[in-house]
Enzyme design. Sequence first.
Site, PDB file in Angstrom:
ATOM      1  N   CYS A  77       0.837  -1.195   0.000  1.00 13.30           N
ATOM      2  CA  CYS A  77       0.000   0.000   0.000  1.00 13.30           C
ATOM      3  C   CYS A  77       0.879   1.256   0.000  1.00 13.30           C
ATOM      4  CB  CYS A  77      -1.012  -0.037   1.138  1.00 13.30           C
ATOM      5  SG  CYS A  77      -2.342   1.185   0.925  1.00 13.30           S
ATOM      6  N   HIS A 177      -3.880  -4.329  -0.183  1.00 12.95           N
ATOM      7  CA  HIS A 177      -3.518  -4.894   1.117  1.00 12.95           C
ATOM      8  C   HIS A 177      -3.517  -6.414   1.024  1.00 12.95           C
ATOM      9  CE1 HIS A 177      -3.463  -1.288   3.635  1.00 12.95           C
ATOM     10  NE2 HIS A 177      -4.378  -0.832   2.800  1.00 12.95           N
ATOM     11  N   GLU A 179      -2.699  -8.488   3.287  1.00 15.15           N
ATOM     12  CA  GLU A 179      -3.172  -9.049   4.552  1.00 15.15           C
ATOM     13  C   GLU A 179      -4.689  -8.956   4.710  1.00 15.15           C
ATOM     14  OE1 GLU A 179      -2.835  -4.740   5.136  1.00 15.15           O
ATOM     15  OE2 GLU A 179      -1.620  -6.229   4.075  1.00 15.15           O
TER      16      GLU A 179
END
EC number: 4.3.2.10
Length: 195
Positions: A77, A177, A179
Amino acid sequence: MEIAVVDYKGGNVQSVLFALERLGAQATLTADPEVLRRADKVLFPGEGEASSAMQALRESGLDLVLPTLTQPFLGICLGMQLLGTHSDENDTPMLGLLPFKVQRFVPDAAHKVPHMGWNNLQALRGPLLAGLTEADHVYFVHSYYAAVGPYTIAQAAHPGPFSAAVQHENFYGVQFHTEKSGPVGTRILANFLAL
């Protein structure tokens, strides 16, 4: 394998550490140049604003350390954006590791800013994205983007194309992202750890 996550007081660090733990990998959150240099892999997560992040990197001396790293390095990001040369966000000079400038999306009736939510990847190439297809979706939250260039290894659109993933030498970056991108993000992190 020694994995280091860059600690420059940026956001989104804990969720990256948890995502690595789900893969069975333990990581060290650190700003220590020696720990970063000896790590097998380095992750550089971030969310927030470019000039504050660059100021924190300069204050800790990490702006001079990160460009010298030679192991696989993944910016996530804002961490990807900081790899570029300049951001329109508060007219910010950045690390200069990849030859792109970061600019703000221009909203229109159908495309709001920030670009937030799930979007598919296109024109995928390289080992970081191995096993993925253009049907796979990842999760974005950003108002600024890097244009498509020779460093682009995946694109997305909002409404026009932008760099969703980049690479130059050992430096990789993803605008989304990992995650927060479910199994697709997990696959990308696993691919990174396997580089």
